[in-house]
Scaffold this active site. Structure first.
Site, PDB file in Angstrom:
ATOM      1  N   GLY A 118      74.273  26.424  40.254  1.00 59.50           N
ATOM      2  CA  GLY A 118      74.082  26.141  38.832  1.00 59.50           C
ATOM      3  C   GLY A 118      73.254  27.165  38.098  1.00 59.50           C
ATOM      4  O   GLY A 118      73.298  27.231  36.873  1.00 59.50           O
ATOM      5  N   GLU A 119      72.473  27.943  38.823  1.00 58.30           N
ATOM      6  CA  GLU A 119      71.542  28.816  38.144  1.00 58.30           C
ATOM      7  C   GLU A 119      71.769  30.296  38.402  1.00 58.30           C
ATOM      8  O   GLU A 119      71.380  31.137  37.596  1.00 58.30           O
ATOM      9  CB  GLU A 119      70.105  28.418  38.528  1.00 58.30           C
ATOM     10  N   ILE A 144      75.245  16.345  34.726  1.00 56.58           N
ATOM     11  CA  ILE A 144      74.839  16.973  33.466  1.00 56.58           C
ATOM     12  C   ILE A 144      75.875  17.988  33.000  1.00 56.58           C
ATOM     13  O   ILE A 144      75.616  18.812  32.136  1.00 56.58           O
ATOM     14  CB  ILE A 144      73.464  17.653  33.615  1.00 56.58           C
ATOM     15  N   GLY A 145      77.055  17.887  33.575  1.00 52.65           N
ATOM     16  CA  GLY A 145      78.102  18.836  33.220  1.00 52.65           C
ATOM     17  C   GLY A 145      78.542  19.662  34.412  1.00 52.65           C
ATOM     18  O   GLY A 145      79.435  20.499  34.310  1.00 52.65           O
ATOM     19  N   LEU A 199      82.580  24.265  46.736  1.00 51.29           N
ATOM     20  CA  LEU A 199      83.125  22.933  46.997  1.00 51.29           C
ATOM     21  C   LEU A 199      84.189  22.497  45.999  1.00 51.29           C
ATOM     22  O   LEU A 199      84.995  21.619  46.294  1.00 51.29           O
ATOM     23  CB  LEU A 199      81.980  21.909  47.012  1.00 51.29           C
ATOM     24  N   THR A 221      85.239  23.642  38.945  1.00 44.81           N
ATOM     25  CA  THR A 221      83.955  23.397  38.294  1.00 44.81           C
ATOM     26  C   THR A 221      82.927  24.463  38.670  1.00 44.81           C
ATOM     27  O   THR A 221      82.043  24.780  37.885  1.00 44.81           O
ATOM     28  CB  THR A 221      83.439  21.993  38.660  1.00 44.81           C
ATOM     29  N   GLY A 249      73.365  26.245  46.220  1.00 45.63           N
ATOM     30  CA  GLY A 249      73.425  25.854  44.820  1.00 45.63           C
ATOM     31  C   GLY A 249      74.023  26.951  43.966  1.00 45.63           C
ATOM     32  O   GLY A 249      73.842  28.136  44.236  1.00 45.63           O
TER      33      GLY A 249
END
Lengths: 772, 179, 331
Positions: free
Chosen positions: A731-732, A531-532, A657, A661, A729
């Site tokens: 992303g958030e 999703i990006g 990782l 990005t 994680g």
């Protein structure tokens, strides 16, 4: 790469720290998911360096150390993880060749346009489609009376056009299908719907009589330890404060869209989803099909931020319309319909009571949240949960009350729970620091817990203090005059603020295959969603290291339900969940290859992995990423406008990782947090029952001009209790605490504590007035 | 000019898109964005809001950046349109901005990206032609090229929203090309 | 949006004749607002008369020093025009404070004046709005109205006019030039837009079929110090919560020319006549500015949730007035 030993003058922060204990206590082999794998730990030191931000973000180019090295390193093995590999689909995206859900050239494809309910509660008493059907190019209008009947689903938001009940304004009451977009739009507008209107109730208030305390879902609704009320009453220093976060909208740039076509009893959909495995199983249930008869393609997804985490009505409507008309159908939600159709962050009303000793040790933490849900589907914005994680709290109350209202259904939005919860908690901690006269960083460090307050578990790794200290150093916190309103530049009041960040480590079971091909390349297949985040890219990196192969020998296929089933891109769990399965498949393939002499058969060698039962096993550890956010703002006393000047986030999120990005994700989260703090707000239009800010002209996501130099970086963390990659994680966590850092900076600038977001000129100027 | 019967809601128009001529019979309601995506299969131009509020549909019409979602195709008869697919010209080589976006990781989901890039192309030309912006010092003499610092780039690209928050890297990518 | 006819006249006369042949047709220029509203179903013309290519895309200096701006000059070109930047900086600044680069490249001078309110009730066919559907009621008055009017509103409508450009034109004493079946006429920009009263469906004084052909910037305002300032929720690409355009000339410490107009406060750009009258001939001091601006804004009637606009407008006006006034000569 300018590297860490120089920058830090010694061993990396985050290595060899507290988690030695629990390892010894529970035994390394059982708890270390990396046990027995050949991950090259020496390669952990592959972090991109970043320059310290200056006092002024203006004119300074944020350094991205990652880019200063060759983006296409010569093939080496065992070094892919952590490297700033370039996105594999990047060229398609910058040249316009990446296809999104509404863009597949399916022959004969037609368009459908939903008709939203124009009342907040009631019944559809009649749908007159004659005018719509008389328009040129119109094929059909689906109504609650004649739409295909759907099978079972756990998610009532998907049971569209199944009955005449209108649970909220914007609920889909008809669907026009036509040869062209223009005809479909005109037809939807020409549909005449009559309603029997019922009284509606859409106003959230803490004393609402229907408020209930949710039971144990993903989190217990209420958690109470010790004697929070007594301890609070007895505390030397007490803070009792309230914060409000309004409804917020995800608004990914690609609206929710699906293209569906049937071939007999086989259904293919192209949809914009964070997890097409779930879309497949849900559609199979709704249309009473074997799962293998449903193919879901979500190759490129234009953002989701939670709103595409599960199927939304677009995919159901497209499949219904395609079945009804016998034509392939695209449903692309108009932007204006998204706030009522795809979920929103539910508003939260927070009451926080903090009791402390005079030397700044918390004795009681009480965080009580009131929020809303719809009558369609129960959803709880678990905003009190961070109080179970963050600080020592011998006496703790963390509770939620939910009011079901006639509102559109809320759902996930980036860091559900944590984002609003940490805004409130970290603002209250800042208030307490002020009341105690203690530096807010010091106050946080003094209250670092030995074990997770909510669960009593030891942390698998926790480097919040290191994040705070490191980012304070880079931000120049020691040069800050702590007195509020102590810095001005003409009519501008300048302030700086800090807040902590946290996000849990979540991992879900997934499957993957790894295939060695005779030409020496490898094919990794997993139904991940990109999703990006760069999932394709980072999974190739995981595979390359596990295979001991150069990165350019590894291909990854993601984003199709006919690939090995995998979990969604949500909860910041994607990379860990998919990566674990990919790693296992690759490790097993490596072993198979070692036993396989001579050339490979034409079909190659294929190994399948499934992490069920291990990836989702309970951990004896409390596992969370942590971080620190710093912000500097300028508050204009003429207009009340607040603009961010510079922001810095430093995270401890396990092993990073892909440096390139990852940085983009951290920064992106911070910018969404900036929006939450300063520009984004949605207002329930009480007389009518929907959100006033329905479009992107009125719902202000940050624009370029709002975003100054923002930097994100991380400290290395070697946590053996996570997954084979050692990652948490990312992303958030960037959105978590950012709004508090900005709000605390506004307090430092103005001396006024604003307790309702967003911090727009109307609120700020009104607050400043008595002081002028 | 009198009229007894309703006017035809269609017209034939000719456009050059990325150098290629196209003659089409268009529904007057059709906007340029839908013409590109639906009629010509050029789906690189994105529909983010359909109302001129996000910039994802930005293309160049006769060299100027515009929102394709608000331009009725029928009004563009005879125009020259350049989309993300045509920025690189005939060759395989991408436009320098496309390359800079890729190398700087100036995007995540990619949905706003074609609009950001087309907008940047148009914006760079505007600044070179001496167009001021909201943040240009009003005391600057008119008619001269405006240097593009970070603040200028941010202001001038503010009509292109990015929900992933790739803004800082987009600005870097533009600086790399203009700097 | 239903299908519609499309005409592209080549001259002003032909355009006006086309309207006469198709009463109820809409003129279309840049389309940045009209196409938006047609997609929403707020506007549904049967015929569009495309005036975007009429030969009205010039800026010309008249013999008396005035500047005539053609109706189809794009907002971006007008903002960048050297004569505008040099002589009427408030106009250039106002244009650049509005919309986005893409929209300014399409939007025209005439269209900008005719853009319609951004009131969310006006845009939502499912909610009442007297402007869109006379007699249906005003949803905003008891609904959400933080962005709405504090001056000159009526029980029937509390919408604001969204233009930045028009606010500058009002302060500049500009005139709108119109051409219709009865020939040409011009009216001051400050009188062009209406207050809602009992007829909120009428935004302006334009007559059916009349076409804006241009805007006249008076020579008297050329070169007079001027500036525009706008407050908004985000740093760019947002409509004004409030804005101010100021034209101010001070001679020997006395105000001898002043134009003051507010945006975001009313159904039209709010020309501050009371403040201007008080200032003209007065000493250009902060106290005088404060008194004059108060005289104007004391007339405000804020609604439940938009009282902040009054101090916001005051602060904006005082900031710009004080900035434009020359520092008092030191003795």
């Amino acid at each position: 790469m300018a590297n860490d030993p120089l920058e830090h003058g010694g061993p990396l922060p985050g290595t060899g720290l507290p988690h030695d204990d629990p390892v010894a206590a529970t035994g390394p082999a059982r708890d270390d998911p990396r046990a027995g794998t050949a991950l090259p730990h020496e390669d952990l030191v592959t972090r991109a360096a970043s320059a310290a931000p200056g006092e002024s973000g203006e004119g300074r180019r944020p350094r991205t150390g990652a880019l200063e090295q060759d983006p296409h390193p010569a093939p080496r093995t065992g070094t892919a993880l952590g490297a700033p590999a370039v996105r594999r689909e990047g060229r398609e995206k910058v040249t316009g060749n990446a296809r999104y859900a509404a863009e597949y050239p399916v022959p004969g494809r037609v368009h459908a346009w939903p008709v939203p309910a124009a009342v907040a509660r009631g019944r559809v008493t009649g749908v007159d489609t004659s005018a719509a059907l008389a328009l040129p190019g119109v094929l059909a209008v689906l109504t609650p009376g004649d739409a295909p009947r759907l099978g079972g689903t756990d998610d009532a938001t998907l049971a569209v056009l199944q009955n005449r009940h209108v649970p909220h304004r914007g609920w889909c009451v008809a669907l026009a299908v036509a040869e062209t977009l223009e005809a479909a739009r005109a037809a939807a507008r020409a549909v005449r719907v009559d309603y029997a209107t019922e009284h509606h109730d859409v106003v959230l208030r803490p004393d609402h009589p229907d408020a209930y305390e949710p039971g144990k879902g993903a989190q217990p609704g209420r958690l109470e330890h010790g004697d929070p009320y007594g301890a609070y009453a007895a505390a030397d220093v007490r803070l009792d404060t309230e914060y409000r976060v309004p409804p917020l909208h995800n608004h990914p740039m690609e609206p929710h869209a699906s293209t569906a076509h049937w071939d007999g009893d086989r259904l293919t959909v192209y949809t914009s989803s964070q997890g097409s495995t779930t879309v497949q199983s849900v559609l199979a249930g709704l249309f009473d099909l074997p799962e293998e008869h449903v193919t879901v393609v979500a190759e490129h997804v234009g953002g989701g931020f939670g709103s595409k985490g599960t199927p939304r009505p677009d995919v159901v409507l497209a499949a219904m319309a395609a079945r009804h008309t016998g034509r392939p159908v695209t449903v692309a939600y108009p932007r204006r319909y998204m706030p009522t159709a795809v979920g929103h962050r539910a508003p939260t009303l927070h009451r926080l009571r903090l009791g402390a000793t005079t030397d700044g040790h918390l004795t009681a933490v009480l965080h009580e949240v009131t929020t809303h849900t719809s009558h369609v589907r129960k959803y709880v914005e678990h905003a009190a949960v961070p109080s179970r994680v963050m600080y020592t709290a011998p006496h703790l109350l963390s509770s939620h009350r939910v009011v079901p209202l006639d509102v559109p259904s809320p759902s996930w939005m980036r860091a559900p729970g944590e984002a609003p919860g940490m805004y409130a908690l970290e603002s209250a901690v800042d208030e307490l620091a002020g009341a105690l006269g203690v530096d807010p960083i010091e106050l946080r460090i003094r209250n670092e817990p030995e074990r997770e307050p909510g669960s009593g578990k030891p942390f698998s790794s926790r480097h919040l203090a290191e994040c705070l200290r490191e980012s304070a150093r880079r931000f120049g916190w020691d040069r800050r005059d702590p007195r509020p309103r102590s810095r001005t530049e003409g009519p501008l009041l300048i302030g700086t603020g800090v807040a902590a960040a946290t996000y849990p480590v979540l991992i879900r079971p997934s499957t993957a295959t790894a295939q060695a091909l005779p030409d020496g390349t490898f094919l990794i297949r997993v139904n991940a969603a990109d999703i990006g985040t760069g999932a394709r890219t980072v999974l190739a990196q995981v595979a390359a290291d596990a295979l001991g192969a150069p990165l350019d020998r590894v291909r990854t296929e993601v984003g199709r339900s006919d690939l090995p089933p995998a979990s969604l891109a949500g909860d910041s769990s994607g990379t860990a969940s998919w990566g674990w399965a990919v790693h296992e498949a690759c490790a097993a393939l490596t072993a198979r290859l070692a036993e396989h002499p001579g050339p490979l058969p034409a079909e190659g060698l294929l190994v399948r992995s499934d992490t069920a039962g291990r990836a989702d096993a309970d951990s004896p550890y409390a596992r969370h990423a942590f971080g620190a956010h710093f912000a500097e703002v300028a508050v204009d006393t003429v207009t009340g406008e607040v603009r961010a000047r510079r922001m810095l986030g430093v995270y401890a999120a396990g092993r990073i990782l892909n440096a390139r990005t990852a940085r983009s994700q951290f920064v992106g989260g911070m910018i969404m947090g900036l929006g939450m703090a300063l520009t984004e707000g949605s207002t329930m239009d009480a007389p009518f029952g929907d959100f006033t800010e329905a479009d992107l002209a009125s719902y202000h996501v940050p624009a370029h001009a709002d975003v100054p130099g923002i930097e994100a970086d991380w400290i290395e963390e070697d946590d053996p209790h996570l997954n084979p990659m050692g990652s948490k994680g990312i992303g958030e966590i960037g959105i978590v605490g950012t709004a508090a850092a900005l709000g605390n900076a506004v307090h430092h600038a103005t001396g006024i504590r604003f307790r309702t977001l967003p911090l727009t000129p109307d609120r700020i100027l009104t607050g400043l007035l008595p002081q002028r | 000019m009198t009229c007894e019967k309703p006017l035809d809601p269609h017209s034939e128009i000719t456009l050059r898109v990325n150098g290629n001529p196209h003659t089409l019979l268009v529904d007057h309601r059709r906007v340029l964005l839908d013409l590109l995506r639906e009629d010509l299969g050029l789906t690189g131009s994105k529909k983010g809001c359909d109302h001129g509020q996000c910039g994802a549909c930005t293309v160049l019409v006769d060299g100027r950046r515009v929102n394709g979602c608000l331009l009725l195709a029928v009004t563009l008869d005879g125009s020259e349109v350049t989309t993300i697919e045509g920025l690189g010209g005939d060759g395989e080589e991408p436009h320098p901005l496309q390359r800079a976006f890729l190398e700087r990781d100036a995007f995540q989901c990619g949905y706003c990206t074609p609009g950001q890039i087309c907008s940047a192309v148009g914006m760079i030309a505007e600044a070179a032609a001496g167009h001021p912006s909201h943040v240009t010092d009003p005391a600057e003499p008119s008619g001269r090229p405006v240097p593009l610092d970070g603040a200028e780039i941010r202001e001038r690209l503010s009509g292109n929203l990015c929900r992933c928050g790739a803004y800082p890297r987009i600005v870097e990518a533009v600086e790399e090309v203009t700097g | 949006m239903k299908g519609f006819g499309y005409l592209r006249p080549t001259g002003v006369e032909e355009a006006v004749e086309a309207y006469a042949a198709h009463p109820g047709a809409h003129y279309l220029a840049g389309g940045t607002n009209l196409v938006d509203l047609m997609k929403l179903g707020v506007e549904s013309p049967g015929v569009l008369i495309d005036v975007g290519r009429l030969p009205l895309d010039w800026v010309e200096e008249l013999p008396d020093g005035a500047l005539r701006v053609g109706a189809t000059v794009r907002n971006s070109d007008l903002a960048a025009h050297p004569l505008v930047r040099d002589r009427y900086p408030v106009l250039s600044q106002a244009l650049l404070a509005g919309a986005s680069g893409q929209l300014r490249n399409a939007a025209t001078t005439g269209g900008n004046l005719l853009q319609r309110t951004r009131c969310p009730y006006f845009q939502d066919l499912g909610k009442p709005c007297n402007k869109r559907q006379p007699g249906s009621g005003c949803g905003a008055r008891d609904g959400v109205h933080r962005d709405h009017a504090v001056l000159g509103h009526s029980p029937h409508c509390i919408a604001t006019h969204p233009s930045d450009m028009a606010v500058a034109l009002a302060a500049l004493d500009a005139r709108v030039e119109l051409y219709g079946a009865e020939g040409g006429r011009s009216i001051p920009v400050a009188d062009f837009h209406r207050l809602p009263g009992v007829r909120p469906e009428r935004d302006s004084e334009i007559r059916p079929g009349e076409l804006i052909t241009g805007v006249l910037l008076p020579a008297a305002r050329a070169g007079v110090p001027s500036a525009y300032r706008k407050a908004r929720d985000r740093a760019s690409y947002a409509f004004a919560l409030a804005s101010v355009a100021v034209v101010l000339r001070v001679a020997d410490g006395v105000v001898d020319q002043v134009g003051l107009a507010f945006g975001g406060l009313a159904h039209r750009p709010w020309r501050a006549h009371h403040a201007e009258t008080a200032l003209l001939g007065a000493a250009a001091t902060p106290a005088a500015f404060e008194g004059a601006v108060a005289l104007e804004l004391d007339r405000a009637e804020p609604l439940r949730d938009n009282a902040y606009k009054v101090p916001l407008a005051r602060n904006l006006a005082l900031d710009v007035l004080n900035r434009l006034a020359p520092a008092p000569a030191t003795a």
